[in-house]
Design an enzyme around this catalytic site. Structure first.
Site, mmCIF file in Angstrom:
data_model
loop_
_atom_site.group_PDB
_atom_site.id
_atom_site.type_symbol
_atom_site.label_atom_id
_atom_site.label_comp_id
_atom_site.label_asym_id
_atom_site.label_seq_id
_atom_site.Cartn_x
_atom_site.Cartn_y
_atom_site.Cartn_z
ATOM 1 N N ASN A 191 -39.553 73.736 51.353
ATOM 2 C CA ASN A 191 -39.085 73.324 52.788
ATOM 3 C C ASN A 191 -39.750 71.797 53.006
ATOM 4 O O ASN A 191 -40.660 71.537 52.757
ATOM 5 C CB ASN A 191 -40.085 74.421 53.694
ATOM 6 C CG ASN A 191 -39.924 73.879 55.279
ATOM 7 O OD1 ASN A 191 -39.332 72.840 55.572
ATOM 8 N ND2 ASN A 191 -40.422 74.790 56.247
ATOM 9 N N CYS A 195 -39.655 70.284 61.944
ATOM 10 C CA CYS A 195 -38.364 70.410 61.267
ATOM 11 C C CYS A 195 -37.107 70.041 61.855
ATOM 12 O O CYS A 195 -35.882 70.132 61.221
ATOM 13 C CB CYS A 195 -38.368 71.791 60.528
ATOM 14 S SG CYS A 195 -39.765 72.083 59.948
ATOM 15 N N HIS A 216 -31.642 74.145 58.460
ATOM 16 C CA HIS A 216 -32.958 73.876 58.093
ATOM 17 C C HIS A 216 -33.071 74.883 56.981
ATOM 18 O O HIS A 216 -33.172 75.814 57.173
ATOM 19 C CB HIS A 216 -33.853 73.690 58.855
ATOM 20 C CG HIS A 216 -35.288 73.443 58.615
ATOM 21 N ND1 HIS A 216 -35.918 72.710 57.785
ATOM 22 C CD2 HIS A 216 -36.483 74.266 58.701
ATOM 23 C CE1 HIS A 216 -36.975 72.693 57.386
ATOM 24 N NE2 HIS A 216 -37.440 73.725 58.142
HETATM 25 O O1 UT7 Z 1 -39.951 75.002 58.828
HETATM 26 C C1 UT7 Z 1 -40.004 75.786 59.961
HETATM 27 C C2 UT7 Z 1 -41.161 76.656 60.101
HETATM 28 N N1 UT7 Z 1 -41.453 77.414 58.862
HETATM 29 C C3 UT7 Z 1 -40.871 78.502 58.998
HETATM 30 O O2 UT7 Z 1 -39.785 78.807 59.342
HETATM 31 C C4 UT7 Z 1 -41.637 79.453 57.740
HETATM 32 C C5 UT7 Z 1 -41.378 80.888 58.566
HETATM 33 N N2 UT7 Z 1 -42.038 81.866 57.868
HETATM 34 C C6 UT7 Z 1 -41.701 82.383 56.648
HETATM 35 O O3 UT7 Z 1 -40.846 81.855 56.017
HETATM 36 C C7 UT7 Z 1 -42.410 83.757 56.215
HETATM 37 O O4 UT7 Z 1 -43.306 83.945 57.277
HETATM 38 C C8 UT7 Z 1 -43.369 83.582 54.777
HETATM 39 C C9 UT7 Z 1 -42.395 83.231 53.570
HETATM 40 C C10 UT7 Z 1 -44.157 82.615 55.036
HETATM 41 C C11 UT7 Z 1 -44.047 84.985 54.667
HETATM 42 O O5 UT7 Z 1 -43.043 85.998 54.730
HETATM 43 P P1 UT7 Z 1 -43.390 87.364 55.649
HETATM 44 O O6 UT7 Z 1 -42.453 88.145 55.227
HETATM 45 O O7 UT7 Z 1 -43.441 86.896 57.067
HETATM 46 O O8 UT7 Z 1 -44.787 87.673 55.081
HETATM 47 P P2 UT7 Z 1 -46.238 87.899 55.616
HETATM 48 O O9 UT7 Z 1 -46.914 86.796 56.193
HETATM 49 O O10 UT7 Z 1 -46.108 89.054 56.791
HETATM 50 O O11 UT7 Z 1 -47.069 88.315 54.611
HETATM 51 C C12 UT7 Z 1 -46.668 89.536 53.650
HETATM 52 C C13 UT7 Z 1 -47.858 89.816 52.514
HETATM 53 C C14 UT7 Z 1 -49.210 89.480 52.960
HETATM 54 O O12 UT7 Z 1 -49.890 90.522 52.292
HETATM 55 P P3 UT7 Z 1 -50.596 91.945 52.987
HETATM 56 O O13 UT7 Z 1 -51.262 91.352 54.117
HETATM 57 O O14 UT7 Z 1 -49.207 92.701 53.502
HETATM 58 O O15 UT7 Z 1 -51.398 92.652 51.990
HETATM 59 C C15 UT7 Z 1 -49.532 88.199 52.609
HETATM 60 O O16 UT7 Z 1 -50.892 88.170 52.402
HETATM 61 O O17 UT7 Z 1 -47.572 88.786 51.832
HETATM 62 C C16 UT7 Z 1 -48.588 88.163 51.427
HETATM 63 N N3 UT7 Z 1 -48.367 86.818 50.850
HETATM 64 C C17 UT7 Z 1 -48.199 86.579 49.475
HETATM 65 N N4 UT7 Z 1 -48.287 87.162 48.574
HETATM 66 C C18 UT7 Z 1 -48.058 86.596 47.292
HETATM 67 C C19 UT7 Z 1 -48.376 85.748 51.632
HETATM 68 N N5 UT7 Z 1 -48.022 84.799 50.990
HETATM 69 C C20 UT7 Z 1 -48.119 85.001 49.676
HETATM 70 C C21 UT7 Z 1 -47.672 84.327 48.485
HETATM 71 N N6 UT7 Z 1 -47.821 85.372 47.276
HETATM 72 N N7 UT7 Z 1 -47.580 83.141 48.268
#
Ligand code: UT7
Length: 330
Positions: A287, A117, A257
């Site tokens: 993204n 990115c 980004h």
């Molecule tokens: O482009 C450069 C690189 N990319 C990035 O910079 C992306 C960086 N990461 C993120 O934007 C975030 O980590 C995400 C948006 C991908 C996820 O947010 P998070 O606050 O880090 O959440 P998490 O991965 O810790 O997940 C929290 C919960 C999990 O459920 P449990 O284990 O707490 O029950 C996930 O399974 O959210 C769940 N989850 C979802 N729920 C509904 C993950 N994806 C989804 C989804 N819908 N699409």
């Protein structure tokens, strides 16, 4: 202009997004997710998907055609083409060479930049150095991605995040008072495993097993990437301003980004920038990796947010890890 008296600036921008749109509601039908979760956790509402038979170079060449037209530059006058992409048409030849042919830039040399990115930030720096050195007068830097070709549509943690797009910028020699003021770029491969496409390269060549295991798609430990993105992006903004003896007050507009609205607001807060100086269009495109910054710049120019004389910043973080920032006098 003598080499030491000149700088490099953007003289034309172009963008292209394929027409197919995937909304949050479309994802509700595919995986266990909700519009509410996606909006709250990422800021995304919709993203564009590449069409059948299209490739990254098709998106790149459409954006490049527009950037050249807006700059008033003929394709044969382009001397250098950089395509920043993590999703090339194929392993080789480079997407930059394929794009070169499509736009008719027959006098250029062309190569790809694989910096995730952060690719457009890296491309800005590379093209500007060639121009400042006097070796090149006109360069094309394109961020182009077909991320949805490499997305596991059964993994809710990644499939909702990505979109396809291309943004292109013509860089030309200019007087020293305008253009790239400063930059800061960095990488660190130690944490590369947190965001990668494991198979299809020399380490794990394509096989039935790798395809069955979805190893040709994006694998990301989102929350760990998130923490690093916030830290490295905010450090990059502070660092590039600091290098010039400036602070957030001196910056007119920042193009971060667009990976997650929560990352963007945290970066703004840590860098001492009010959100009204930070350009956001993540809700429309998701993204788009290396394409997101030129896409944002294009729209900011169109809607009047980016004006002549402004001090504009860019900042990115991506697979590698790579990160960095630029300052440009527009
Ligand atoms: O482009 C450069 C690189 N990319 C990035 O910079 C992306 C960086 N990461 C993120 O934007 C975030 O980590 C995400 C948006 C991908 C996820 O947010 P998070 O606050 O880090 O959440 P998490 O991965 O810790 O997940 C929290 C919960 C999990 O459920 P449990 O284990 O707490 O029950 C996930 O399974 O959210 C769940 N989850 C979802 N729920 C509904 C993950 N994806 C989804 C989804 N819908 N699409």
């Amino acid at each position: 202009m003598a080499a030491n008296e000149r700088n490099a600036r953007i003289t034309g921008l172009g963008m292209y997004v394929p027409p197919k749109v995937m909304t949050n509601q479309d994802f509700e039908k595919l995986v266990d997710t909700s519009d509410e979760w996606i909006v709250q956790m990422t800021g995304m509402k919709e993203r564009h998907y590449i069409g059948e038979g299209e490739a990254t170079s098709d998106l790149a060449s459409r954006a490049a055609d527009e950037a050249l037209e807006r700059a008033g530059v003929a394709p044969e006058d382009v001397q250098m083409i950089l395509v920043a992409t993590a999703t090339p048409d194929m392993l080789f030849p480079s997407t930059a060479c394929l794009t070169q042919t499509k736009i008719g830039a027959k006098n250029a040399f062309a190569f790809d930049i694989c910096a995730g990115c952060s690719g457009f930030v890296y491309g800005t720096v590379i093209a500007s150095q060639f121009i400042r050195a006097g070796t090149v007068d006109t360069a094309l830097v394109i961020g182009a991605e077909s991320l949805t070709r490499f997305t596991n549509m059964t993994d809710r943690g990644t499939c909702v995040l990505f979109g396809d797009a291309a943004g292109a910028a013509v860089f030309q020699a200019c007087e020293p008072e305008r253009g790239l003021v400063d930059h800061y770029i960095q990488s660190d491969g130690k944490l590369g495993d947190l965001l990668m496409c494991p198979a299809g390269g020399s380490k794990k060549p394509a096989s039935h097993e790798t395809v069955d295991a979805n190893e040709h798609t994006i694998h990301m430990i989102g929350n760990k990437v998130y923490v690093n993105a916030v830290r490295m992006m905010s450090d990059s903004v502070v660092k590039v301003l600091d290098q010039q003896g400036l602070s957030g007050d001196d910056l007119d507009i920042l193009f971060p980004h667009q990976a997650n609205i929560r990352i963007i607001t945290s970066v703004a807060e840590r860098a001492g920038l009010p959100m009204d100086k930070v350009y956001v269009n993540i809700h429309k495109y998701g993204n788009t990796s290396a394409a997101s910054i030129p896409l944002a710049m294009y729209e900011a120019l169109e809607d009047g947010s980016l004006k002549e004389g402004m001090l504009a910043g860019t900042v990115a973080f991506g697979a590698g890890f790579t990160w960095g920032s630029t300052l440009m006098r527009w």
